[in-house]
Design an enzyme around this catalytic site. Structure first.
Site, PDB file in Angstrom:
ATOM      1  N   THR A   1       0.783  -1.318  -0.035  1.00 49.61           N
ATOM      2  CA  THR A   1       0.049   0.132  -0.187  1.00 49.61           C
ATOM      3  C   THR A   1       1.031   1.250  -0.616  1.00 49.61           C
ATOM      4  OG1 THR A   1      -0.128  -0.112   1.933  1.00 49.61           O
ATOM      5  CG2 THR A   1      -2.029  -0.916   1.147  1.00 49.61           C
ATOM      6  N   GLY A   2       0.010   2.631  -0.988  1.00 50.16           N
ATOM      7  CA  GLY A   2       0.817   3.383  -0.321  1.00 50.16           C
ATOM      8  C   GLY A   2       1.986   3.282  -1.531  1.00 50.16           C
ATOM      9  N   SER A   3       2.237   2.903  -2.468  1.00 49.51           N
ATOM     10  CA  SER A   3       4.402   2.261  -3.330  1.00 49.51           C
ATOM     11  C   SER A   3       4.234   3.225  -4.654  1.00 49.51           C
ATOM     12  CB  SER A   3       4.033   1.030  -3.480  1.00 49.51           C
ATOM     13  OG  SER A   3       2.248   0.226  -4.055  1.00 49.51           O
ATOM     14  N   THR A   4       2.884   4.098  -4.081  1.00 49.82           N
ATOM     15  CA  THR A   4       3.511   4.817  -6.456  1.00 49.82           C
ATOM     16  C   THR A   4       5.049   5.639  -5.586  1.00 49.82           C
ATOM     17  OG1 THR A   4       2.153   7.066  -5.124  1.00 49.82           O
ATOM     18  CG2 THR A   4       1.219   5.445  -6.491  1.00 49.82           C
TER      19      THR A   4
ATOM     20  N   GLY B   1       8.595   6.907  -3.082  1.00 55.09           N
ATOM     21  CA  GLY B   1       8.932   6.393  -1.237  1.00 55.09           C
ATOM     22  C   GLY B   1      10.159   5.022  -1.053  1.00 55.09           C
ATOM     23  N   ILE B   2       9.411   5.010   0.245  1.00 53.96           N
ATOM     24  CA  ILE B   2       9.635   3.275   0.419  1.00 53.96           C
ATOM     25  C   ILE B   2       8.789   2.281   0.177  1.00 53.96           C
ATOM     26  CG2 ILE B   2       9.726   1.601   2.670  1.00 53.96           C
ATOM     27  CD1 ILE B   2      10.883   4.902   4.142  1.00 53.96           C
TER      28      ILE B   2
ATOM     29  N   TYR C   1       1.295  12.493  14.591  1.00 53.42           N
ATOM     30  CA  TYR C   1       2.438  11.132  13.989  1.00 53.42           C
ATOM     31  C   TYR C   1       3.031   9.439  14.315  1.00 53.42           C
ATOM     32  CZ  TYR C   1       5.898   9.151  11.016  1.00 53.42           C
ATOM     33  OH  TYR C   1       6.589   8.000   9.970  1.00 53.42           O
TER      34      TYR C   1
END
Length: 263
Positions: free
Chosen positions: A13-16, A18-19, A154
């Site tokens: 997830t959130g893989s467009t 960065g890490i 955060y």
């Protein structure tokens, strides 16, 4: 050491960027069928192409969905009913003083950083248990233990996901499914680069110089004394997702450069 994930399907997830993107590339290079995720279809399409270019012949697809809501998570699980590897990387961060953070922001950070992983793990873990093999990784942070005063909202979410990962590891005891959290420190992702932009422009610093100065100023306990690259963090995640990490579960695995000053 050869990591072999052929025949496994991995959702990051959130893989467009960065890490997450570096992890998708690493998993694809290890033979996994990789599904990337981001909020915007254009970004997902670009990321799919980038992974395919990095690993020619890789089987890569994408799902556009905002995981900050139950509906967004359902979009993902409807499109991908099952997977063998789940990397809960989606997350947001923003320095903001505690007294200026409204309830809405606290809720947003909790929904994106914590509940997205909770919802997806709840959906995918039963299938992993039935197959007696699976890997779930939650992206935590050194901020889980070293709560940053400039990002208390955060840090709270990263403490929470570390606890969720530990509890789920116990819940999946003896099933062949491992659940871990990975704790990066400051990492030269696009988000951090954006935070450093003013310092770079104002003082004529390179990204690496600005990153090193940030670490030494904000995280002086760092032993590495520089930010990690996204690839360095992804290496830990990919290993944790591999068959080679079969005896590692319930762990908070550090790739934070020694910032947290405990043994």
């Amino acid at each position: 050491m050869q990591i072999d994930l052929y025949g496994k399907t991995a959702l990051v997830t959130g893989s467009t960027k960065g890490i997450g993107l570096a992890t998708a590339k690493g998993l694809a290079a290890s033979g996994a069928k990789v599904v990337v995720n981001g909020r915007k279809q254009h970004d997902v399409d670009v990321a799919v192409t980038e992974v395919q270019q990095h690993v020619p012949g890789a089987e890569v697809s994408g799902i556009a969905a905002d995981l900050g809501s139950a509906e967004g998570c359902k979009t993902v699980t409807d499109a991908l009913p099952d997977c063998d590897v789940l990397v809960n990387n989606a997350g947001i961060f923003k320095p903001e003083d505690f007294f200026e953070v409204p309830d809405e922001t606290w809720q947003q950070f909790y929904d994106v950083n914590v509940m997205s992983g909770v919802r997806l793990a709840r959906h995918y873990l039963p299938g992993m248990q039935n197959r007696e093999w699976g890997r779930v990784v939650f992206l935590s942070s050194e901020s889980a233990f070293n709560i940053p005063p400039e990002m208390i909202h955060y840090g709270m979410t990263k403490t929470a996901v570390t606890a969720v990962a530990r509890g789920l590891a116990k819940r999946m005891a003896g099933t062949g499914v491992t659940v871990n959290s990975v704790m990066p420190g400051p990492t030269l992702s696009e988000g951090v680069a954006a935070m450093l932009k003013d310092d770079m422009e104002k003082n004529g610093k390179s990204l690496e110089e600005a990153g090193r100065d940030m670490v030494m100023s904000d995280r002086p306990s760092s032993i590495l004394q520089r930010p990690a690259s996204v690839e360095e963090v992804a290496n830990m995640i990919v290993y944790t997702c591999s068959p080679l990490a079969s005896a590692t579960t319930g762990a908070a695995l550090r790739v934070e450069g020694g910032i947290v000053d405990t043994l």
